[in-house]
Scaffold this active site. Sequence first.
Site, PDB file in Angstrom:
ATOM      1  N   ASP A 172      34.032  27.980-155.413  1.00 41.77           N
ATOM      2  CA  ASP A 172      34.728  28.045-156.695  1.00 41.77           C
ATOM      3  C   ASP A 172      34.111  29.077-157.630  1.00 41.77           C
ATOM      4  O   ASP A 172      33.462  28.698-158.597  1.00 41.77           O
ATOM      5  CB  ASP A 172      34.685  26.655-157.362  1.00 41.77           C
ATOM      6  CG  ASP A 172      35.535  26.601-158.600  1.00 41.77           C
ATOM      7  OD1 ASP A 172      36.290  27.539-158.834  1.00 41.77           O
ATOM      8  OD2 ASP A 172      35.425  25.605-159.337  1.00 41.77           O
ATOM      9  N   GLU A 198      33.250  31.374-166.234  1.00 43.72           N
ATOM     10  CA  GLU A 198      32.971  29.940-166.194  1.00 43.72           C
ATOM     11  C   GLU A 198      31.548  29.651-165.719  1.00 43.72           C
ATOM     12  O   GLU A 198      30.857  28.821-166.297  1.00 43.72           O
ATOM     13  CB  GLU A 198      33.991  29.267-165.257  1.00 43.72           C
ATOM     14  CG  GLU A 198      33.765  27.791-165.065  1.00 43.72           C
ATOM     15  CD  GLU A 198      34.838  27.133-164.195  1.00 43.72           C
ATOM     16  OE1 GLU A 198      35.763  27.834-163.752  1.00 43.72           O
ATOM     17  OE2 GLU A 198      34.745  25.914-163.983  1.00 43.72           O
ATOM     18  N   GLU A 236      42.541  18.929-157.117  1.00 48.58           N
ATOM     19  CA  GLU A 236      41.921  18.369-158.328  1.00 48.58           C
ATOM     20  C   GLU A 236      42.893  17.488-159.112  1.00 48.58           C
ATOM     21  O   GLU A 236      42.995  17.584-160.341  1.00 48.58           O
ATOM     22  CB  GLU A 236      41.375  19.492-159.212  1.00 48.58           C
ATOM     23  CG  GLU A 236      40.319  20.330-158.493  1.00 48.58           C
ATOM     24  CD  GLU A 236      39.655  21.383-159.365  1.00 48.58           C
ATOM     25  OE1 GLU A 236      40.330  21.943-160.236  1.00 48.58           O
ATOM     26  OE2 GLU A 236      38.463  21.646-159.158  1.00 48.58           O
TER      27      GLU A 236
HETATM   28  C1  BDP Z   1      37.660  25.477-161.449  1.00 49.79           C
HETATM   29  C2  BDP Z   1      37.723  25.089-162.880  1.00 49.79           C
HETATM   30  C3  BDP Z   1      38.917  24.261-163.211  1.00 49.79           C
HETATM   31  C4  BDP Z   1      40.182  24.920-162.678  1.00 49.79           C
HETATM   32  C5  BDP Z   1      40.024  25.134-161.183  1.00 49.79           C
HETATM   33  C6  BDP Z   1      41.176  25.890-160.550  1.00 49.79           C
HETATM   34  O1  BDP Z   1      36.548  24.375-163.207  1.00 49.79           O
HETATM   35  O2  BDP Z   1      38.958  24.110-164.610  1.00 49.79           O
HETATM   36  O3  BDP Z   1      41.289  24.136-162.942  1.00 49.79           O
HETATM   37  O4  BDP Z   1      38.891  25.908-160.952  1.00 49.79           O
HETATM   38  O5  BDP Z   1      40.974  27.037-160.166  1.00 49.79           O
HETATM   39  O6  BDP Z   1      36.825  26.593-161.380  1.00 49.79           O
HETATM   40  O7  BDP Z   1      42.252  25.349-160.403  1.00 49.79           O
END
Ligand code: BDP
Length: 700
Positions: free
Chosen positions: A366, A394, A292
């Site tokens: 996720d 989340e 990401e």
């Molecule tokens: C996702 C989230 C994000 C996190 C990412 C992670 O949306 O904000 O940075 O995981 O685990 O669920 O790195």
Amino acid sequence: MKYLKLFFLILIPLISLADDGSRLWLKYDLIKNKNVQSAYAKYNSIIIPSKKTPTIEKALEELQIGFKGLLGKNLTNNSKNNTTGGIKLEITNKEELTKDSPEDSFAIIVQKDNLTITSKTETGVLYGVFELLRNIQTEKIITKNIVSSPKVKLRMLNHWDNANGTVERGYAGSSIWKWNELPFRIDPRYITYARANASLGINATSINNVNASSRFLTAEYLEKIKAVADVLRPYGIKVFISVNFRSPRTLGGLKTSDPLDTDVRKWWIEKTKEIHQYIPDFGGYLVKANSEGEPGPQDYGRTHADGANMLAEAMKPYNGIVIWRAFVYNADPNGDRFKEGYEQFKPLDGKFDPKVIVQVKNGPIDFMPREPFHPMFGSFPKTKLGIEFQITQEYLGQSTHLTYLAPMFRECLDTDTYANGKGSTVSKVIDGSLYNSQMSLMAGVANTGSDANWCGHPFNQANWYAFGRLAWNHELSSEDIAKEWIGMTLTNNNNAKEKINAIMQKSLPTYIKYTYPLGLHHMMGEGHHYGPEPWLTKAARPDWTSIYYHRADSIGLGFDRTGKVSNAIKLYSKEIIDTWGNPDKCDLNYLLWFHHIPWSKKLNTGNSLWEELCYRYYSGVEETKNLQKEWNEMKPYIDKETYASVMARLKIQEKEAIWWRDSCVLYFKEFSKMPIPNNLILPNRTLEEVKKLVEIYHLR
Ligand code: BDP
């Protein structure tokens, strides 16, 4: 004047009666049960080891606070061994704890007039004290010895807290760490935090966001982190830091952060040495790399193993470790995000330094409300794998929907990977027993914040509690954990305990019915990840849209991962392929994770896919109404403020369950072209109208 006096006499005590949740489950309110009172009445003193370490001092302090609160008794600190009514804290190798029992195991030994809490370590003694207090608080009389051992070595919270006080995916206010005040002011909440974690056996915490700022490695911040570490240490909690892989460039002024560059390696060696000058028992590094947009070794043509091993080398002289996350995926419109972590890491199995643990999310996408277990579990015999759960909700209703997560944690841990034949559950992979590994890790993304009650929704505290209890012993049932938490937090009335437990057990299946039934996933609103947005077609990356996952068309619904779109099912063992890979045998809860099912196909419930989908969305909404009725019956047993706070949230939950239902049913109806079954009431708004709600939501 008279009235003013009355005000102080009557109103102030009433006001202070309200429970703001700040004491978490460590309430220690006076036990009314006379049997319990009298069973523990004989204890009047504490005998501590001759060497009074800071941890033993905390154990002593906790026992005294606990007995005073729960039983109204002052326990004196006694140095004599042979008193009656003594609670002895002892560090020794008792036969109850065999030589190879895991670190921090403890025993509570019941003698005629005395009680001994014994462990090979002082932290184990502290854990034993908490176990004793938990028993008293939940009105249990200990008549037999208790021996308890942790199943997992590193039981850890991951905070996604930023230097500016915000919390990524935090729903309970701002960060609990007050960086602007540290190291000078120690907020008393750090101590409550440490006690709460120690009461569960949580022994590690990474204090900052995995999307890490290099700032946390500056001398200025190391001094602040040291102050936190000093508070947590006597409670047996080690501090970890999430690091930004590009730090040698941003902080060190180097031209590169290439893990094979000599200067870069030297920089990490020096930095690790510097950290240990502040925190001699530093836990280690947690790293999110090449995920990401975060920097990582691949930026220099190197592998995850190159990056992790470089940090492990820097950590070599110390006890600390490197936790390297496997949450990685590239934006490939033709790929399947499900497979990314597995495929990127598979060639590296066996290439990681012994000091490295690879931390894998419970599922392959996720933290969706219901994911099949991550296929890396059971497929990496030569790599130490830890598991990462998300305690912060989340995708699970954040701070407004009641969802108790222990059943979800258990579902993942109990699933058989068949890696080494039947019985090779995920829990055996991560507790190290399947591959005989000495290092094991269960991490949970924390749900703490500056809200008075720490976690937002009063029931969200139960998820922190459940995570900690399961990290200690993944064989505890989610019912037993819930009842413990209810007894410590809400009420010890047995009837109420049973009913609240029933509410908690139902809560997750209910949530899933009105959001992601039958294995649908990733259809939440963009960015906020809260409400429904199944129509989301465009985003910065294709795998951030909803249509990428549900694949609705005129034929049916679901992501075919059995070969037509992706062959991700092949990442699992044969036994799993035989069930989940077959649409007629696949657990309905996972159906649309693996199959594109025609709208009219009859499922084993006797309904077509379309009917079943509608029924689940509708019954989910009905169940949110029942939750309110059931909670209402609990009113006499619950503190007023907590009761009202939960009730208000349950009402929001119903409203938003209807929002999810209407959005998804109306949207998928455009594809199925089938009517909503006529025993269900039609939504009283159009698809266009519900779509507008998302726009309003974005303004929040
Ligand atoms: C996702 C989230 C994000 C996190 C990412 C992670 O949306 O904000 O940075 O995981 O685990 O669920 O790195």
